[in-house]
Design a protein around this motif. Structure first.
Motif, mmCIF file in Angstrom:
data_model
loop_
_atom_site.group_PDB
_atom_site.id
_atom_site.type_symbol
_atom_site.label_atom_id
_atom_site.label_comp_id
_atom_site.label_asym_id
_atom_site.label_seq_id
_atom_site.Cartn_x
_atom_site.Cartn_y
_atom_site.Cartn_z
ATOM 1 N N ILE A 1 108.161 79.468 55.416
ATOM 2 C CA ILE A 1 109.141 79.664 56.458
ATOM 3 C C ILE A 1 108.443 80.884 57.391
ATOM 4 O O ILE A 1 108.517 80.513 58.732
ATOM 5 N N VAL A 2 107.919 81.823 56.833
ATOM 6 C CA VAL A 2 107.444 82.684 57.549
ATOM 7 C C VAL A 2 106.043 82.276 58.245
ATOM 8 O O VAL A 2 106.062 82.423 59.568
ATOM 9 N N THR A 3 105.178 81.773 57.813
ATOM 10 C CA THR A 3 104.054 81.148 58.448
ATOM 11 C C THR A 3 104.301 80.045 59.261
ATOM 12 O O THR A 3 103.906 79.914 60.447
ATOM 13 N N HIS A 4 105.291 79.208 59.106
ATOM 14 C CA HIS A 4 105.952 78.207 60.043
ATOM 15 C C HIS A 4 106.346 78.993 61.394
ATOM 16 O O HIS A 4 106.055 78.231 62.353
ATOM 17 N N MET A 5 107.253 79.886 61.051
ATOM 18 C CA MET A 5 107.677 80.476 62.462
ATOM 19 C C MET A 5 106.827 80.925 63.376
ATOM 20 O O MET A 5 106.722 81.179 64.667
ATOM 21 N N ILE A 6 105.884 81.846 62.500
ATOM 22 C CA ILE A 6 104.754 82.633 63.354
ATOM 23 C C ILE A 6 103.941 81.426 63.833
ATOM 24 O O ILE A 6 103.481 81.538 64.989
ATOM 25 N N ALA A 7 103.552 80.098 63.476
ATOM 26 C CA ALA A 7 102.565 79.243 64.113
ATOM 27 C C ALA A 7 103.660 78.465 65.104
ATOM 28 O O ALA A 7 103.097 78.377 66.173
ATOM 29 N N VAL A 8 104.840 78.555 65.080
ATOM 30 C CA VAL A 8 105.762 77.913 66.214
ATOM 31 C C VAL A 8 105.724 79.254 67.206
ATOM 32 O O VAL A 8 105.480 78.651 68.619
ATOM 33 N N GLY A 9 105.539 80.365 66.827
ATOM 34 C CA GLY A 9 105.828 81.145 67.962
ATOM 35 C C GLY A 9 104.299 81.337 68.743
ATOM 36 O O GLY A 9 104.176 81.523 69.861
ATOM 37 N N GLU A 10 103.284 80.976 67.828
ATOM 38 C CA GLU A 10 101.903 81.105 68.554
ATOM 39 C C GLU A 10 101.843 80.020 69.456
ATOM 40 O O GLU A 10 101.153 80.152 70.465
#
Length: 415
Positions: free
Chosen positions: A344-353
């Motif tokens: 969930i952390v990497t997914h949210m960071i990817a969405v933010g990028e």
């Protein structure tokens, strides 16, 4: 104006102390008397060995420097000073004047000295960030870089507010972790003291009674008496071994290989490892998000974030992510590849990028994980209480049973 430390007696009879800006000892003495304070000691804070602290009249003696724990700058003090400086800057007060006002409200000597030097250098034309960079112990890299970005973008008051928020959030998290650890530590110490008293005071006396009868004792009573004799005869050796073990462990922890090995062990622990990982993720997301939100360049922000992770294994992962970003790769891809960060952390960071809102996503991750940490700490504390009670009660019950059961059979020994 130099910073002077003072100690005196207020009109109520209460002893007061602090640090303020004055032109000299006589000016300090007069100002204090106007406030109803009779000064007993005044010295220039920056003077080594008290040589520069001139006496203000016969009642005021120069003091030697005091380096007590109470005078050190705490994160809470830095947070309060930052918040005050942000408020004054937002009100349009010139920076030098704002710093002077903050200095008067600063109770900690170390922070007061640092702020006086910062103010003097700012007054000479140096930037606030460069002035603070000279005091790395009080103002860490992320603090200085955020102030630098705020000065360059003209949003210093906003950046200072974010810094104060960051300090307060980190302080609350640190306080919750310490509070959660305090109960088991106190209970363990009390349990050790109680068992120690039983083994050193009670068991030897009961063992003397048993020896007078010359009868065979149960194996568990013999074992208890043997352990008690070992503690009484060799307590000094146990203390030496304990001290040497602690010092050796600390020295090993400070070594590069030892710290790396210990950090890997911590992350693999059943319950504590997951909690440590969540704390590290919250710190990573909060720090990086705050830096990016304050216009700190992403590579510099990741360098700073790597330095505050507190775990060699995670520092390595963030360093790899920083290198990947420099080469044009995504932060999320590198963090996902490490296997340490939750999906969930990497997914949210990817969405933010992808959306250009990386800092907002990071702060959302930090908030979510801080909430998880709160619930985990509450559950862990609730779980530890009965476990410790059972362990301590079991130890005390075992000692009591080993003593009382043979005592109940004294009539057999008499025949």
């Amino acid at each position: 104006m130099p910073l002077f430390e003072y100690r005196g007696v207020a009109a109520s009879g209460r002893t007061v102390k602090g640090a303020r800006d004055w032109d000299g000892p006589e000016s300090a003495k007069a100002a204090l008397r106007r406030e109803g304070i009779v000064p007993t000691e005044i010295r220039e804070a920056s003077a080594p060995g008290g040589a520069g602290g001139a006496a203000a009249g016969g009642a005021v003696a120069a003091a030697t420097p005091r380096h007590s724990f109470r005078q050190r700058a705490r994160p809470a003090d830095v947070s309060l000073a930052t918040r005050q400086l942000a408020t004054l800057s937002r009100a349009g007060i010139p920076l030098v004047e704002a710093l002077s006002a903050v200095i008067e409200q600063t109770p900690r000597m170390e922070l007061g000295r640092a702020l006086v030097e910062v103010r003097n250098r700012v007054n000479e034309g140096e930037s606030l960030a460069d002035s603070m960079r000279r005091h790395g112990r009080i103002f860490p890299d992320y603090y200085v870089n955020m102030v630098d970005a705020g000065e360059q973008s003209g949003t210093l008051d906003m950046v200072l507010d974010r810094l104060a928020d960051f300090y307060e959030t980190q302080g609350r998290l640190r306080g919750k972790v310490q509070a959660a650890l305090m109960y088991p530590i106190i209970m363990s110490i009390l349990g050790t003291v109680i068992v120690g008293i039983l083994m050193v005071v009670v068991v030897p006396k009961v063992a003397g009674i048993f020896r007078d009868f010359g009868k065979q004792l149960p194996w568990y009573t013999d074992a208890l008496i043997a352990v008690s004799s070992l503690v009484v005869d060799w307590w000094w050796a146990m203390v030496v071994v304990l001290i040497v073990s602690i010092l050796g462990f600390r020295a090993w922890r400070r070594s590069r290989s030892g710290r790396a090995a210990w950090d890997r062990i911590v992350l693999r622990l059943p319950v504590a490892g997951d909690l440590a990982m969540k704390i590290a993720i919250a710190r990573f997301a909060r720090t990086l998000g705050t830096l990016l939100r304050s216009s700190v360049p992403v590579l510099k922000a990741m360098d700073i974030t790597r330095g505050v992770m507190g775990n060699v294994e995670l520092e390595r992962i963030v360093g790899e992510a920083r290198t990947a970003v420099q080469e044009g790769e995504s932060i999320a891809v590198t963090l996902k590849r490490s296997g340490r960060f939750d999906p969930i952390v990497t997914h949210m960071i990817a969405v933010g990028e992808r959306s250009g809102q990386l800092e907002e996503m990071l702060l959302s991750v930090a908030g979510a994980y801080e909430s998880q940490i709160d619930s985990r700490l509450a559950a862990l504390t609730s779980l530890l209480e009965p476990i410790l009670i059972v362990v301590m009660g079991g130890a005390a019950a075992g000692i009591a049973a080993s003593i009382l059961l043979p005592l109940l059979r004294l009539s057999e020994f008499v025949r």
